[in-house]
Write a protein that holds these residues in place. Structure first.
Motif, PDB file in Angstrom:
ATOM      1  N   HIS A 181       0.836  -1.202   0.000  1.00 38.89           N
ATOM      2  CA  HIS A 181       0.000   0.000   0.000  1.00 38.89           C
ATOM      3  C   HIS A 181       0.873   1.254   0.000  1.00 38.89           C
ATOM      4  O   HIS A 181       0.566   2.231  -0.691  1.00 38.89           O
ATOM      5  CB  HIS A 181      -0.926  -0.024   1.222  1.00 38.89           C
ATOM      6  N   SER A 239     -10.298   3.971  -1.085  1.00 39.78           N
ATOM      7  CA  SER A 239      -9.015   3.544  -0.507  1.00 39.78           C
ATOM      8  C   SER A 239      -9.122   3.022   0.915  1.00 39.78           C
ATOM      9  O   SER A 239      -8.263   2.256   1.359  1.00 39.78           O
ATOM     10  CB  SER A 239      -8.018   4.709  -0.547  1.00 39.78           C
ATOM     11  N   TRP A 282      -8.547  -0.710   1.621  1.00 37.69           N
ATOM     12  CA  TRP A 282      -7.245  -1.367   1.580  1.00 37.69           C
ATOM     13  C   TRP A 282      -6.169  -0.637   2.377  1.00 37.69           C
ATOM     14  O   TRP A 282      -5.225  -1.270   2.849  1.00 37.69           O
ATOM     15  CB  TRP A 282      -6.767  -1.485   0.124  1.00 37.69           C
ATOM     16  N   LEU A 283      -6.284   0.671   2.521  1.00 34.39           N
ATOM     17  CA  LEU A 283      -5.213   1.460   3.129  1.00 34.39           C
ATOM     18  C   LEU A 283      -5.565   1.874   4.556  1.00 34.39           C
ATOM     19  O   LEU A 283      -6.743   2.046   4.895  1.00 34.39           O
ATOM     20  CB  LEU A 283      -4.939   2.719   2.301  1.00 34.39           C
TER      21      LEU A 283
END
Length: 320
Positions: A137, A208, A211-212
């Motif tokens: 990431h 985002s 995932w982040l």
């Protein structure tokens, strides 16, 4: 090194990010997790390799397609992100932005290029030095940041060129118009890719959080804002181009009008003189002054007086 590894010429680089610092992958490519693979997409065998890694066929077609535009697509197991970076190849035009396709699928990150991308090269150098991104990431956000940095450097060069063209004391109008046309084309090419790229980054930023972590989400938001600022600068420069083009065209028109005006003035002054010289140039009997030795000087003096009187009349009527 195995025979299969020797045949994988399309793999440019591969790193495992399961620990920090990341380490190069030497074996077990298809079983690797939390890894980044960088590919030369136009070499044979890459599609078979992706199938062996269980990448769905539609995604393989998307990352290997010849013509693409920046976009973002979210999937159940990841996302597809296609971006454009400044072309810094030798002899290339930077505004002819080159494509990089990024596939995040089931915990691995795959990137695909046809021509070298400076941003990827910078990250690879950092990875070799042990100072690269700490996770996949982090790698993604760093890649977007580096691509924006190259774009901002190009914009700074273009802004300097625009500032030089706006200086009326530098270069003749025709040369400035030619340079302005070239600059206009560059800006149009950049806008063609930066606009959809901003849309892709906006969609990635909105998704985002899946995932982040929050810190990287904020960094990604900052990069999205950077892309937005670049697009605004492009739009402003395009407006400046049109304003400068109109200014140069007006300057040319004023010069032509001024020259035409002075030619008209000269023609107006010499019109009666030309008429008189034409009349007295008739070679027939009866012309006055034929037998007078001073007739030519008298006639010349009369024409000078007429020209001077016309000059005073036009000056009084404020023709200039």
């Amino acid at each position: 090194m195995t025979a299969s590894q020797l045949s994988d010429d399309f793999i440019i680089d591969k790193w495992n990010f399961s620990a920090h610092p990341a380490r190069k992958i030497t074996e077990g490519e298809h079983e690797a997790q939390q890894s980044w693979f960088h590919f030369q997409r136009d070499l044979p065998g890459i599609d078979d390799w992706l199938r062996q890694s269980h990448i769905p066929e539609p995604l393989i077609d998307a990352v290997l397609a010849e013509d693409t535009r920046p976009r973002f697509e979210r999937m159940e197991d990841g996302f597809l992100l296609i971006l454009r970076g400044v072309n810094l190849g030798e002899g290339a035009r930077p505004e002819d932005m080159i494509s990089i396709r990024i596939l995040y699928y089931k915990g691995n990150l795959y990137s695909f290029r046809r021509r070298p991308i400076r941003s990827i090269q910078i990250i690879r150098e950092k990875l070799k030095q042990g100072t690269g991104p700490e996770s996949l990431h982090d790698f993604l956000v760093m890649l977007i940041e580096e691509m924006n940095n190259r774009l901002e450097e190009l914009m700074a060069t273009i802004e300097d060129q625009m500032e030089a063209l706006e200086d009326d004391e530098k270069g003749v109008t025709a040369d400035r118009q030619r340079e302005l046309t070239v600059l206009h084309r560059r800006l149009l090419r950049l806008t063609r890719f930066v606009r959809p790229q901003l849309t892709a980054l906006e969609r990635l930023s909105a998704e985002s959080h899946r995932w982040l972590d929050p810190e990287l989400v904020q960094w990604l938001t900052n990069e999205r804002d950077t892309a937005h600022r670049v697009l605004e600068s492009l739009e402003m420069l395009l407006e400046q181009v049109w304003m400068l083009r109109e200014h140069l065209q007006q300057e040319v028109a004023e010069k032509m009008n001024r020259n035409t005006y002075w030619l008209s003035m000269v023609a107006g002054i010499f019109l009666p003189i030309t008429f008189l010289s034409g009349v007295f140039g008739i070679n027939i009997g009866g012309m006055p002054g034929v037998d007078n030795d001073n007739a030519f000087w008298i006639f010349s003096g009369v024409m000078v007086v007429i020209a001077f009187c016309e000059f005073l009349l036009l000056r009084r009527l404020r023709f200039w």
